[in-house]
Motif scaffolding. Structure first.
Motif, mmCIF file in Angstrom:
data_model
loop_
_atom_site.group_PDB
_atom_site.id
_atom_site.type_symbol
_atom_site.label_atom_id
_atom_site.label_comp_id
_atom_site.label_asym_id
_atom_site.label_seq_id
_atom_site.Cartn_x
_atom_site.Cartn_y
_atom_site.Cartn_z
ATOM 1 N N VAL A 70 0.847 -1.198 0.000
ATOM 2 C CA VAL A 70 0.000 0.000 0.000
ATOM 3 C C VAL A 70 0.880 1.244 0.000
ATOM 4 C CG1 VAL A 70 -1.677 1.343 1.337
ATOM 5 C CG2 VAL A 70 -1.974 -1.130 1.088
ATOM 6 N N VAL A 71 1.872 1.267 0.875
ATOM 7 C CA VAL A 71 2.763 2.429 0.955
ATOM 8 C C VAL A 71 3.520 2.605 -0.363
ATOM 9 C CG1 VAL A 71 4.781 3.381 2.135
ATOM 10 C CG2 VAL A 71 2.961 2.307 3.452
ATOM 11 N N SER A 72 3.982 1.511 -0.941
ATOM 12 C CA SER A 72 4.701 1.589 -2.214
ATOM 13 C C SER A 72 3.817 2.155 -3.319
ATOM 14 C CB SER A 72 5.204 0.209 -2.633
ATOM 15 O OG SER A 72 6.162 -0.253 -1.735
ATOM 16 N N LYS A 73 2.569 1.707 -3.381
ATOM 17 C CA LYS A 73 1.658 2.189 -4.423
ATOM 18 C C LYS A 73 1.289 3.654 -4.208
ATOM 19 C CE LYS A 73 -0.165 -2.176 -5.916
ATOM 20 N NZ LYS A 73 -0.774 -2.413 -7.193
ATOM 21 N N VAL A 74 1.159 4.061 -2.963
ATOM 22 C CA VAL A 74 0.877 5.478 -2.691
ATOM 23 C C VAL A 74 2.057 6.331 -3.141
ATOM 24 C CG1 VAL A 74 0.481 7.183 -0.866
ATOM 25 C CG2 VAL A 74 -0.796 5.051 -0.867
ATOM 26 N N TRP A 75 3.278 5.867 -2.872
ATOM 27 C CA TRP A 75 4.461 6.619 -3.321
ATOM 28 C C TRP A 75 4.539 6.665 -4.845
ATOM 29 C CZ3 TRP A 75 7.071 10.299 -1.386
ATOM 30 C CH2 TRP A 75 7.230 10.398 -0.008
ATOM 31 N N GLU A 76 4.181 5.584 -5.518
ATOM 32 C CA GLU A 76 4.142 5.601 -6.979
ATOM 33 C C GLU A 76 3.167 6.672 -7.464
ATOM 34 O OE1 GLU A 76 3.225 1.739 -8.603
ATOM 35 O OE2 GLU A 76 4.859 0.796 -7.492
ATOM 36 N N TYR A 77 2.003 6.735 -6.832
ATOM 37 C CA TYR A 77 0.983 7.719 -7.184
ATOM 38 C C TYR A 77 1.503 9.141 -6.954
ATOM 39 C CZ TYR A 77 -3.496 10.191 -7.083
ATOM 40 O OH TYR A 77 -4.518 11.072 -7.327
ATOM 41 N N ILE A 78 2.164 9.348 -5.827
ATOM 42 C CA ILE A 78 2.686 10.672 -5.490
ATOM 43 C C ILE A 78 3.735 11.107 -6.510
ATOM 44 C CG2 ILE A 78 4.110 11.916 -3.801
ATOM 45 C CD1 ILE A 78 2.622 10.210 -1.625
ATOM 46 N N LYS A 79 4.640 10.208 -6.848
ATOM 47 C CA LYS A 79 5.699 10.560 -7.801
ATOM 48 C C LYS A 79 5.154 10.721 -9.220
ATOM 49 C CE LYS A 79 9.383 8.638 -5.066
ATOM 50 N NZ LYS A 79 10.438 7.660 -4.934
ATOM 51 N N LYS A 80 4.209 9.873 -9.610
ATOM 52 C CA LYS A 80 3.617 9.950 -10.942
ATOM 53 C C LYS A 80 2.907 11.289 -11.138
ATOM 54 C CE LYS A 80 0.024 7.747 -13.715
ATOM 55 N NZ LYS A 80 -1.015 6.715 -13.710
ATOM 56 N N ASN A 81 2.213 11.750 -10.104
ATOM 57 C CA ASN A 81 1.451 12.999 -10.191
ATOM 58 C C ASN A 81 2.219 14.210 -9.678
ATOM 59 O OD1 ASN A 81 -1.084 11.938 -11.283
ATOM 60 N ND2 ASN A 81 -1.143 10.799 -9.370
ATOM 61 N N LYS A 82 3.510 14.013 -9.348
ATOM 62 C CA LYS A 82 4.393 15.090 -8.881
ATOM 63 C C LYS A 82 3.760 15.872 -7.719
ATOM 64 C CE LYS A 82 6.480 15.446 -13.388
ATOM 65 N NZ LYS A 82 6.734 16.251 -14.559
ATOM 66 N N LEU A 83 3.412 15.145 -6.667
ATOM 67 C CA LEU A 83 2.738 15.741 -5.521
ATOM 68 C C LEU A 83 3.676 16.068 -4.368
ATOM 69 C CD1 LEU A 83 -0.474 13.538 -5.521
ATOM 70 C CD2 LEU A 83 -0.184 15.839 -6.431
ATOM 71 N N GLN A 84 4.981 15.822 -4.525
ATOM 72 C CA GLN A 84 5.928 16.224 -3.489
ATOM 73 C C GLN A 84 6.188 17.711 -3.615
ATOM 74 O OE1 GLN A 84 8.930 12.937 -4.092
ATOM 75 N NE2 GLN A 84 9.264 13.400 -1.932
ATOM 76 N N ASN A 85 6.286 18.376 -2.476
ATOM 77 C CA ASN A 85 6.583 19.804 -2.460
ATOM 78 C C ASN A 85 7.989 20.012 -3.033
ATOM 79 O OD1 ASN A 85 7.039 22.492 -1.878
ATOM 80 N ND2 ASN A 85 6.314 22.351 0.230
ATOM 81 N N PRO A 86 8.141 20.813 -4.100
ATOM 82 C CA PRO A 86 9.476 21.003 -4.684
ATOM 83 C C PRO A 86 10.461 21.692 -3.736
ATOM 84 C CG PRO A 86 7.808 22.238 -5.921
ATOM 85 C CD PRO A 86 7.104 21.498 -4.835
ATOM 86 N N LYS A 87 9.970 22.507 -2.823
ATOM 87 C CA LYS A 87 10.844 23.203 -1.875
ATOM 88 C C LYS A 87 11.228 22.313 -0.702
ATOM 89 C CE LYS A 87 8.983 27.735 -2.993
ATOM 90 N NZ LYS A 87 8.231 28.885 -2.490
ATOM 91 N N ASN A 88 10.337 21.406 -0.331
ATOM 92 C CA ASN A 88 10.582 20.490 0.796
ATOM 93 C C ASN A 88 10.082 19.105 0.394
ATOM 94 O OD1 ASN A 88 10.853 19.146 3.197
ATOM 95 N ND2 ASN A 88 9.576 20.521 4.387
#
Length: 121
Positions: A70-88
């Motif tokens: 579950v955690v791995s798939k959520v991280w895939e989703y976050i990276k695919k949709n570029k949802l990490q804060n670029p500053k942090n």
């Protein structure tokens, strides 16, 4: 007789046995180090398939998955949709699907598992 007094005074000056004990205790730590290099045991509770909620199922699918997947798939989703804060990079900026799971607009990667656990049964 002079020799006898020297031996008794030498015994009186000898350090107590308590000071020698920490040196002996350090030796088992060195011996334990190779054991730590052995294969790590996986917690079976983390490998138990869990059912995601409807909100989380929109991201990871509806099939039962272990928490690690579950955690791995959520991280895939976050990276695919570029949802990490670029500053942090530690912050995740939630889109509509993740807002339903997290309940807030922004979470840190350390808080993410707390929010995910609420959606697993």
């Amino acid at each position: 007789m002079a020799k006898e007094t020297k031996t008794t005074t030498a015994k009186a000056k000898a350090p107590p046995k308590e000071k020698a004990a920490p040196k002996a205790a350090a030796a088992p730590k060195a011996a334990a180090a190779p054991k730590e290099k052995a294969a790590k045991k996986v917690n079976p509770a983390l490998m138990k398939p869990m059912n995601p909620s409807k909100e989380l199922g929109a991201i990871v699918g509806t099939k039962p998955l272990p928490r690690t997947e579950v955690v791995s798939k959520v991280w895939e989703y976050i990276k695919k949709n570029k949802l990490q804060n670029p500053k942090n990079g530690r912050e995740i900026l939630a889109d509509d699907n993740l807002k339903k799971v997290f309940g807030i607009d922004k979470v840190t990667m350390f808080e993410m598992n707390k929010h995910l656990s609420r959606h697993l049964s």
